[in-house]
Scaffold this active site. Sequence first.
Site, PDB file in Angstrom:
ATOM      1  N   ASP A  19     -14.434 -28.977  47.870  1.00 36.36           N
ATOM      2  CA  ASP A  19     -15.229 -29.469  46.764  1.00 36.36           C
ATOM      3  C   ASP A  19     -16.380 -30.256  47.395  1.00 36.36           C
ATOM      4  OD1 ASP A  19     -15.946 -30.215  44.079  1.00 36.36           O
ATOM      5  OD2 ASP A  19     -15.015 -32.156  44.469  1.00 36.36           O
ATOM      6  N   ASP A  21     -18.820 -33.113  45.662  1.00 33.02           N
ATOM      7  CA  ASP A  21     -18.963 -34.523  45.309  1.00 33.02           C
ATOM      8  C   ASP A  21     -17.620 -35.245  45.402  1.00 33.02           C
ATOM      9  OD1 ASP A  21     -21.868 -34.675  44.367  1.00 33.02           O
ATOM     10  OD2 ASP A  21     -21.086 -32.975  43.239  1.00 33.02           O
TER      11      ASP A  21
END
Length: 225
Positions: A19, A21
């Site tokens: 992922d 952020d």
Amino acid sequence: MTKKKDYSKVLICRILLFDLDGVLVDSIANVERHWSDWAKRHQLDVQQVLGTIHGRRTIDTIRQVAPKLPAEIEARYLDDIQTLDTKEVAATAGAAELLAQLAPEQWAVVTSGPATLARARLKAAGLPMPRLLISGNDVKQGKPHPEGYLKGAELMQAEPEECLVIEDSLPGIEAAHAAHIPAIAVGTTHPRNELKNAELWIPSLKLLSIIDTEEDDEIALAVSE
């Protein structure tokens, strides 16, 4: 690669799916500032909105917290303004060091944001661009739906069970598990008790390193004490 060290665990995979952020990029101050301004402008409960934004596509959050607003227009505004403003965006602790140990064909990014925003944040953080970036615009259904991670595995020419996801949010972990991919949770955004469904929890990427393995196409991901 590190050869000798004491580790609490070593995980084996072929592909790492990150992922963005909260995992590779620390953007929480920037994200919450823009979302807070947006919520105030629409007279919404700021804390309620902030409690729903992490790990999900902008458009999906807007549809939930403000169903009467034109979601596509509002989502485009929020994504565009965050792409232009990368103030307070930086690499998370250990991100640059971990990526430097991986070959380009060993990792990819699967993010809920649009590709232009993801690239702007990677650039602001001084991190390398992945060979493959799956964005929120590349899928019909965002996290916690598994589409993004399944697509990432497929395009990296790997079976889901050959991959390992690194996430910071519950929707992301749920998406990984729905894709039958194990997940490591990084405690940068949520407390440990909220991410207990992950196979492993770590406080930061600083605890991860790549060690030597006898297989050329294998990643041995070591977890420090």
